[in-house]
Design a protein around this motif. Structure first.
Motif, PDB file in Angstrom:
ATOM      1  N   ASP A 174      25.002  56.808  26.566  1.00 55.86           N
ATOM      2  CA  ASP A 174      24.275  58.044  26.881  1.00 55.86           C
ATOM      3  C   ASP A 174      24.124  58.977  25.684  1.00 55.86           C
ATOM      4  O   ASP A 174      23.175  59.740  25.614  1.00 55.86           O
ATOM      5  CB  ASP A 174      24.968  58.797  28.020  1.00 55.86           C
ATOM      6  CG  ASP A 174      24.850  58.062  29.340  1.00 55.86           C
ATOM      7  OD1 ASP A 174      23.952  57.203  29.477  1.00 55.86           O
ATOM      8  OD2 ASP A 174      25.664  58.345  30.236  1.00 55.86           O
ATOM      9  N   ASP A 175      25.066  58.911  24.745  1.00 52.45           N
ATOM     10  CA  ASP A 175      25.008  59.800  23.577  1.00 52.45           C
ATOM     11  C   ASP A 175      24.422  59.106  22.347  1.00 52.45           C
ATOM     12  O   ASP A 175      24.586  59.586  21.229  1.00 52.45           O
ATOM     13  CB  ASP A 175      26.386  60.367  23.261  1.00 52.45           C
ATOM     14  CG  ASP A 175      27.395  59.295  22.863  1.00 52.45           C
ATOM     15  OD1 ASP A 175      27.132  58.090  23.086  1.00 52.45           O
ATOM     16  OD2 ASP A 175      28.452  59.669  22.325  1.00 52.45           O
ATOM     17  N   GLU A 176      23.734  57.990  22.545  1.00 47.50           N
ATOM     18  CA  GLU A 176      23.139  57.248  21.438  1.00 47.50           C
ATOM     19  C   GLU A 176      21.621  57.171  21.577  1.00 47.50           C
ATOM     20  O   GLU A 176      21.090  57.283  22.682  1.00 47.50           O
ATOM     21  CB  GLU A 176      23.700  55.825  21.375  1.00 47.50           C
ATOM     22  CG  GLU A 176      25.167  55.768  21.048  1.00 47.50           C
ATOM     23  CD  GLU A 176      25.698  54.350  21.056  1.00 47.50           C
ATOM     24  OE1 GLU A 176      26.553  54.070  20.201  1.00 47.50           O
ATOM     25  OE2 GLU A 176      25.281  53.529  21.896  1.00 47.50           O
ATOM     26  N   ILE A 177      20.958  56.985  20.436  1.00 49.11           N
ATOM     27  CA  ILE A 177      19.511  56.802  20.400  1.00 49.11           C
ATOM     28  C   ILE A 177      19.184  55.623  19.486  1.00 49.11           C
ATOM     29  O   ILE A 177      20.024  55.183  18.703  1.00 49.11           O
ATOM     30  CB  ILE A 177      18.776  58.070  19.897  1.00 49.11           C
ATOM     31  CG1 ILE A 177      19.247  58.453  18.480  1.00 49.11           C
ATOM     32  CG2 ILE A 177      18.953  59.214  20.878  1.00 49.11           C
ATOM     33  CD1 ILE A 177      18.457  59.571  17.837  1.00 49.11           C
ATOM     34  N   LEU A 178      17.953  55.148  19.589  1.00 50.67           N
ATOM     35  CA  LEU A 178      17.438  54.121  18.678  1.00 50.67           C
ATOM     36  C   LEU A 178      16.324  54.760  17.854  1.00 50.67           C
ATOM     37  O   LEU A 178      15.210  54.945  18.344  1.00 50.67           O
ATOM     38  CB  LEU A 178      16.909  52.913  19.462  1.00 50.67           C
ATOM     39  CG  LEU A 178      17.939  52.149  20.285  1.00 50.67           C
ATOM     40  CD1 LEU A 178      17.254  51.044  21.082  1.00 50.67           C
ATOM     41  CD2 LEU A 178      19.039  51.586  19.415  1.00 50.67           C
ATOM     42  N   PRO A 179      16.602  55.135  16.603  1.00 53.74           N
ATOM     43  CA  PRO A 179      15.606  55.813  15.770  1.00 53.74           C
ATOM     44  C   PRO A 179      14.318  55.031  15.555  1.00 53.74           C
ATOM     45  O   PRO A 179      13.280  55.611  15.274  1.00 53.74           O
ATOM     46  CB  PRO A 179      16.320  56.025  14.432  1.00 53.74           C
ATOM     47  CG  PRO A 179      17.760  55.913  14.735  1.00 53.74           C
ATOM     48  CD  PRO A 179      17.877  55.000  15.918  1.00 53.74           C
ATOM     49  N   CYS A 180      14.362  53.710  15.727  1.00 51.79           N
ATOM     50  CA  CYS A 180      13.180  52.886  15.482  1.00 51.79           C
ATOM     51  C   CYS A 180      12.067  53.138  16.491  1.00 51.79           C
ATOM     52  O   CYS A 180      10.903  52.865  16.202  1.00 51.79           O
ATOM     53  CB  CYS A 180      13.539  51.410  15.475  1.00 51.79           C
ATOM     54  SG  CYS A 180      14.020  50.764  17.093  1.00 51.79           S
ATOM     55  N   CYS A 181      12.421  53.649  17.665  1.00 53.49           N
ATOM     56  CA  CYS A 181      11.392  53.802  18.704  1.00 53.49           C
ATOM     57  C   CYS A 181      11.450  55.167  19.382  1.00 53.49           C
ATOM     58  O   CYS A 181      11.071  55.305  20.540  1.00 53.49           O
ATOM     59  CB  CYS A 181      11.495  52.671  19.733  1.00 53.49           C
ATOM     60  SG  CYS A 181      13.080  52.548  20.572  1.00 53.49           S
ATOM     61  N   CYS A 182      11.931  56.174  18.657  1.00 53.69           N
ATOM     62  CA  CYS A 182      11.935  57.523  19.226  1.00 53.69           C
ATOM     63  C   CYS A 182      11.512  58.531  18.165  1.00 53.69           C
ATOM     64  O   CYS A 182      11.463  58.228  16.980  1.00 53.69           O
ATOM     65  CB  CYS A 182      13.298  57.883  19.805  1.00 53.69           C
ATOM     66  SG  CYS A 182      14.589  58.227  18.601  1.00 53.69           S
ATOM     67  N   LYS A 183      11.204  59.718  18.642  1.00 52.98           N
ATOM     68  CA  LYS A 183      10.871  60.825  17.753  1.00 52.98           C
ATOM     69  C   LYS A 183      11.487  62.093  18.331  1.00 52.98           C
ATOM     70  O   LYS A 183      11.661  62.212  19.554  1.00 52.98           O
ATOM     71  CB  LYS A 183       9.368  60.962  17.570  1.00 52.98           C
ATOM     72  CG  LYS A 183       8.591  61.096  18.852  1.00 52.98           C
ATOM     73  CD  LYS A 183       7.108  61.064  18.573  1.00 52.98           C
ATOM     74  CE  LYS A 183       6.339  61.163  19.879  1.00 52.98           C
ATOM     75  NZ  LYS A 183       4.912  61.141  19.678  1.00 52.98           N
ATOM     76  N   PRO A 184      11.863  63.032  17.473  1.00 50.59           N
ATOM     77  CA  PRO A 184      12.499  64.257  17.975  1.00 50.59           C
ATOM     78  C   PRO A 184      11.513  65.132  18.748  1.00 50.59           C
ATOM     79  O   PRO A 184      10.335  65.190  18.414  1.00 50.59           O
ATOM     80  CB  PRO A 184      12.977  64.972  16.712  1.00 50.59           C
ATOM     81  CG  PRO A 184      12.406  64.258  15.559  1.00 50.59           C
ATOM     82  CD  PRO A 184      11.791  62.999  16.024  1.00 50.59           C
ATOM     83  N   THR A 185      12.034  65.798  19.786  1.00 53.10           N
ATOM     84  CA  THR A 185      11.240  66.786  20.532  1.00 53.10           C
ATOM     85  C   THR A 185      11.864  68.176  20.387  1.00 53.10           C
ATOM     86  O   THR A 185      11.319  69.145  20.904  1.00 53.10           O
ATOM     87  CB  THR A 185      11.128  66.415  22.020  1.00 53.10           C
ATOM     88  OG1 THR A 185      12.435  66.284  22.572  1.00 53.10           O
ATOM     89  CG2 THR A 185      10.354  65.122  22.194  1.00 53.10           C
ATOM     90  N   THR A 186      12.998  68.240  19.704  1.00 48.88           N
ATOM     91  CA  THR A 186      13.670  69.495  19.347  1.00 48.88           C
ATOM     92  C   THR A 186      14.344  69.254  18.002  1.00 48.88           C
ATOM     93  O   THR A 186      14.345  68.125  17.499  1.00 48.88           O
ATOM     94  CB  THR A 186      14.757  69.882  20.378  1.00 48.88           C
ATOM     95  OG1 THR A 186      15.800  68.893  20.339  1.00 48.88           O
ATOM     96  CG2 THR A 186      14.193  70.016  21.784  1.00 48.88           C
ATOM     97  N   ASP A 187      14.928  70.277  17.422  1.00 50.25           N
ATOM     98  CA  ASP A 187      15.797  70.066  16.266  1.00 50.25           C
ATOM     99  C   ASP A 187      16.934  69.158  16.723  1.00 50.25           C
ATOM    100  O   ASP A 187      17.442  69.308  17.834  1.00 50.25           O
ATOM    101  CB  ASP A 187      16.373  71.385  15.758  1.00 50.25           C
ATOM    102  CG  ASP A 187      15.311  72.303  15.158  1.00 50.25           C
ATOM    103  OD1 ASP A 187      14.184  71.838  14.900  1.00 50.25           O
ATOM    104  OD2 ASP A 187      15.621  73.488  14.957  1.00 50.25           O
TER     105      ASP A 187
END
Length: 84
Positions: free
Chosen positions: A65-78
């Motif tokens: 739950d506290d992880e992301i995959l930078p290859c397929c996401c983009k920030p929507t906030t800082d």
């Protein structure tokens, strides 16, 4: 434009929100381990300390739950992240 803070690196701004977070990290010469660039392998798994991201494609790799995959996401906030 959102600010990205990576532990151990200077903060930077994502100027083009069409690019993935992985692309922005590479543009800043921040080394991220990856293989597929599409959310399949999970090699780029990164801890999201604060902020929110939006996935451009649904990741198929298992992430906590506290992880992301930078290859397929983009920030929507800082955001603040920690690379493994």
């Amino acid at each position: 434009m959102y600010e990205v803070r990576v532990e151990g690196s200077d903060p930077f701004n994502c100027k083009n929100n069409d690019d993935s977070l992985l692309s922005h990290l590479e543009q800043q010469n921040i080394e991220v381990h990856f293989h597929c660039r599409e959310g399949y392998c999970g090699a780029c798994r990164t801890k999201l300390i604060s902020g929110e991201v939006e996935y451009t494609t649904d990741p198929l790799a298992f992430i906590d739950d506290d992880e992301i995959l930078p290859c397929c996401c983009k920030p929507t906030t800082d955001i603040q992240i920690k690379l493994y």
